[in-house]
Design an enzyme around this catalytic site. Structure first.
Site, short mmCIF file in Angstrom:
data_model
loop_
_atom_site.label_atom_id
_atom_site.label_comp_id
_atom_site.label_asym_id
_atom_site.label_seq_id
_atom_site.Cartn_x
_atom_site.Cartn_y
_atom_site.Cartn_z
N LYS A 97 0.88 -1.17 0.00
CA LYS A 97 0.00 0.00 0.00
C LYS A 97 0.92 1.22 0.00
O LYS A 97 1.58 1.51 0.99
CB LYS A 97 -0.92 0.01 1.22
CG LYS A 97 -1.84 1.23 1.23
CD LYS A 97 -2.60 1.40 2.52
CE LYS A 97 -3.05 2.85 2.63
NZ LYS A 97 -3.55 3.19 3.97
N ALA A 184 -9.21 6.08 4.15
CA ALA A 184 -9.05 7.25 5.02
C ALA A 184 -10.31 8.10 5.13
O ALA A 184 -10.98 8.37 4.13
CB ALA A 184 -7.90 8.14 4.58
N GLY A 185 -10.60 8.49 6.33
CA GLY A 185 -11.68 9.43 6.58
C GLY A 185 -12.93 8.82 7.17
O GLY A 185 -13.77 9.54 7.72
N SER A 207 -8.57 3.79 11.95
CA SER A 207 -8.92 4.54 13.16
C SER A 207 -10.39 4.40 13.57
O SER A 207 -10.68 4.31 14.77
CB SER A 207 -8.62 6.03 12.98
OG SER A 207 -7.28 6.21 12.63
#
Lengths: 261, 67
Positions: A97, A184-185, A207
């Site tokens: 990645k 992401a996000g 996350s």
């Protein structure tokens, strides 16, 4: 199931890819990975700590997750290429990645360094899953040069702000020949569902799960959201409209005169 | 002989190889899960018999939680 998710010729059973960063312990990570159903999970490459007990690699082996090394922390094409080569050596995988970050405040990709690194790694035979901005033109360059998956961000890494530009994401999905993975996000399950409804092939979440109050519960929620979003994408949603459209027919409405009638 | 290993100075015997250093650190001799860079270049496992030199900079990396 006749809706396979394939990267570089490998069929994956889950459209949710997990990032392993941010979990408070390896035990919590293991529970979250199991609940996520993911069969690919990312790791980073760092200096060995000989005092460290237990390894994320042991966890991934127990859970049965394929290891996807990233180049997190790299700011130049040179560093990212070196990190990918070291990861291939350490982990015996060609998959990487690719992340090349522009600054540590936004963690947004540096497009100039990113294209440079992607070209080199594709030439060296790596299977490059590339983390990119939600810029359709940059995404097209990365697709054209042979990346195995294009991974646009929804919003900055760890921000939990969801998908800031669903219109750009739609354009990227439409034009990209490689699989598109939202990366992401994601802040919660509905963000992952939206990504899938917009036509992404998969979602990568770290996350949102690992830093949730209950990582295992959030992992299950995101897994179900990815499945639901994929089904909804294939089910053909109704077009949005400004005014109402009755779902009940007017046919056969009775004439019920009032007292003055 | 003095080396810089993962940013810290370390003394090994004269003529020590990459493999000797890996073993001295208590890491798996098979090298599974780790990779070595010597002065900024990857040293493939098949070349770990290579001898180290005075003040060589060695990075030994492994997988950690991330991304």
């Amino acid at each position: 199931m006749d809706d396979p998710f394939v990267i570089a010729g490998e069929t994956l059973s889950s459209r949710l890819i997990m990032g392993t960063g941010g979990a408070p312990s390896l035990e919590v990570l293991e529970g979250a990975l199991r609940a996520s159903g993911a069969d690919v999970a990312t790791v980073a490459l760092r200096r060995v700590d000989t005092a460290q007990r237990g390894s994320v690699l042991d966890v991934l082996e127990r859970v049965g997750c394929r290891v996807l090394p990233n180049t997190a922390g790299c700011y130049t094409a040179r560093d990212a290429v070196m990190t990918a080569r070291l990861a291939r050596e350490a982990l015996a995988t060609d998959w990487v990645k690719l992340e090349v970050i522009g600054d540590d405040r936004t963690l947004l990709p540096d497009p100039v360094e990113l294209v440079d690194a992607a070209e080199t790694l594709v030439d060296e035979g790596f299977v490059v899953l590339v983390y990119t901005n939600d810029d359709p033109i940059l995404a097209r360059h990365l697709d054209d040069l042979g990346c195995a998956a294009v991974m646009p961000l929804g919003s900055p890494i760890g921000s939990g702000m969801g998908i800031n530009n669903p219109y750009n994401l739609r354009i990227i999905v439409e034009q990209t020949t490689a699989p598109v993975i939202l990366d992401a996000g994601v802040g919660t399950a509905s963000d992952a569902a939206l990504a899938m409804e917009l036509g992404c092939d998969a979602v990568l979440v770290a996350s949102a799960v690992t830093r949730a109050e209950k990582p295992e519960a959030m992992a299950e929620a995101v897994r179900k959201a990815v499945e639901a979003g994929r089904l909804a994408f294939g089910a053909g949603r109704i077009p949005p409209r400004l005014y109402a459209r009755a779902s009940t027919s007017d046919e056969g409405v009775p004439d019920l005169p009032g007292e003055e009638g | 002989m003095n080396l810089v290993v993962n940013g810290a100075s370390r003394t090994v015997r004269e003529g020590a190889s990459v493999a000797d250093l890996v073993a001295a650190l208590g890491l798996s001799r098979s090298g599974s899960g780790i990779a070595v860079a010597l002065n900024g270049e990857v040293v493939p496992r098949s070349e770990w018999s290579r001898a180290l030199g005075e003040l060589d900079r060695v990075e030994i990396l492994t997988a950690v939680q991330g991304g």
